[in-house]
Design a protein around this motif. Structure first.
Motif, PDB file in Angstrom:
ATOM      1  N   LEU A 126      -9.444   1.284  -6.396  1.00 41.53           N
ATOM      2  CA  LEU A 126      -9.531   1.972  -5.107  1.00 41.53           C
ATOM      3  C   LEU A 126      -8.171   2.335  -4.519  1.00 41.53           C
ATOM      4  N   VAL A 127      -7.197   1.454  -4.716  1.00 37.91           N
ATOM      5  CA  VAL A 127      -5.889   1.635  -4.080  1.00 37.91           C
ATOM      6  C   VAL A 127      -4.757   1.305  -5.033  1.00 37.91           C
ATOM      7  N   VAL A 154       3.214   0.254   1.006  1.00 33.54           N
ATOM      8  CA  VAL A 154       2.197   1.114   1.589  1.00 33.54           C
ATOM      9  C   VAL A 154       0.961   1.039   0.697  1.00 33.54           C
ATOM     10  N   ILE A 155      -0.195   0.874   1.324  1.00 37.99           N
ATOM     11  CA  ILE A 155      -1.474   0.874   0.607  1.00 37.99           C
ATOM     12  C   ILE A 155      -1.962   2.320   0.586  1.00 37.99           C
ATOM     13  N   CYS A 156      -2.144   2.870  -0.611  1.00 40.38           N
ATOM     14  CA  CYS A 156      -2.576   4.264  -0.753  1.00 40.38           C
ATOM     15  C   CYS A 156      -3.897   4.340  -1.497  1.00 40.38           C
ATOM     16  N   LYS A 157      -4.715   5.285  -1.090  1.00 36.38           N
ATOM     17  CA  LYS A 157      -5.986   5.542  -1.757  1.00 36.38           C
ATOM     18  C   LYS A 157      -5.707   6.104  -3.146  1.00 36.38           C
ATOM     19  N   ASP A 210      -6.650  10.080  -3.758  1.00 36.10           N
ATOM     20  CA  ASP A 210      -5.940  11.230  -3.167  1.00 36.10           C
ATOM     21  C   ASP A 210      -4.568  10.887  -2.569  1.00 36.10           C
ATOM     22  N   ASP A 211      -4.064   9.680  -2.807  1.00 34.15           N
ATOM     23  CA  ASP A 211      -2.737   9.235  -2.349  1.00 34.15           C
ATOM     24  C   ASP A 211      -2.605   9.084  -0.833  1.00 34.15           C
TER      25      ASP A 211
END
Length: 180
Positions: free
Chosen positions: A10-11, A68-71, A74-75
């Motif tokens: 997910l991330v 940073v937590i990114c999806k 889609d970033d």
């Protein structure tokens, strides 16, 4: 993505970039979030730009690491996760997490980010234990950390003063059992 410590389904977790200045400025100056940290005053963009510029420093030097937590799909930046008070001698670090939007909470992003940073800490930083300080009334964070195996090991009474009221804070701990 298997084998990459900071990437999940997910991330993924990434280092701060200069382009994150506005995001960090918004988060650090959100008074509603100050109760989760020890922040009492706003931060200037100048100071935050300097912080981001120096965020490349090794955790052994800086004693902290903010990612940073990114999806994954889609970033999109969803939140931040921090290791703080890194103590290599005693092999421990504090851990904090924030998912920015309430609409993104409860969807597994925080759980996966917490799992990623935990595995990273144990595998690459040789941490024996992680700990988190969570306000007694913060039920979603308590649920998140307990689901990831953290245990409440103490209650600090009247620990944090927020808006003139003292609040209790739990100390949660996760000890790495696979020590050689």
């Amino acid at each position: 993505m298997e084998g990459l410590t900071l990437k999940g389904q997910l991330v993924y977790l990434r280092a701060l970039e200069p382009e994150d200045l506005d995001l960090v400025f918004k988060i650090e100056n959100d008074e509603d979030l100050w109760e989760l940290t020890t922040t009492l005053t706003p931060f200037s963009k100048f100071l935050l730009k300097h912080y981001i510029k120096n965020s490349h420093k090794d955790i052994y030097e800086a004693k902290q690491l903010r990612l940073v937590i990114c999806k994954a799909i889609d970033d999109e930046a969803l939140g931040m996760i921090d290791l703080f008070d890194f103590d290599p001698r005693n092999q421990r670090a504090g851990l904090g997490i924030l998912i920015f939007s309430t609409s993104d909470r409860g969807k597994g992003y925080g759980a996966e980010a917490l799992d990623l940073i935990t595995r990273y800490s144990f595998k690459h930083l040789n941490v024996h234990q992680l700990y988190a300080n969570i306000l007694e009334e913060n039920k979603p964070s308590i649920k998140l950390f307990e689901k990831q195996g953290f245990e409440a090991v103490g209650l600090k009474k009247d620990w944090t003063r927020i808006a003139g009221t003292f609040k209790n804070e739990y100390l949660y701990q996760l000890i790495h059992k696979d020590v050689h």
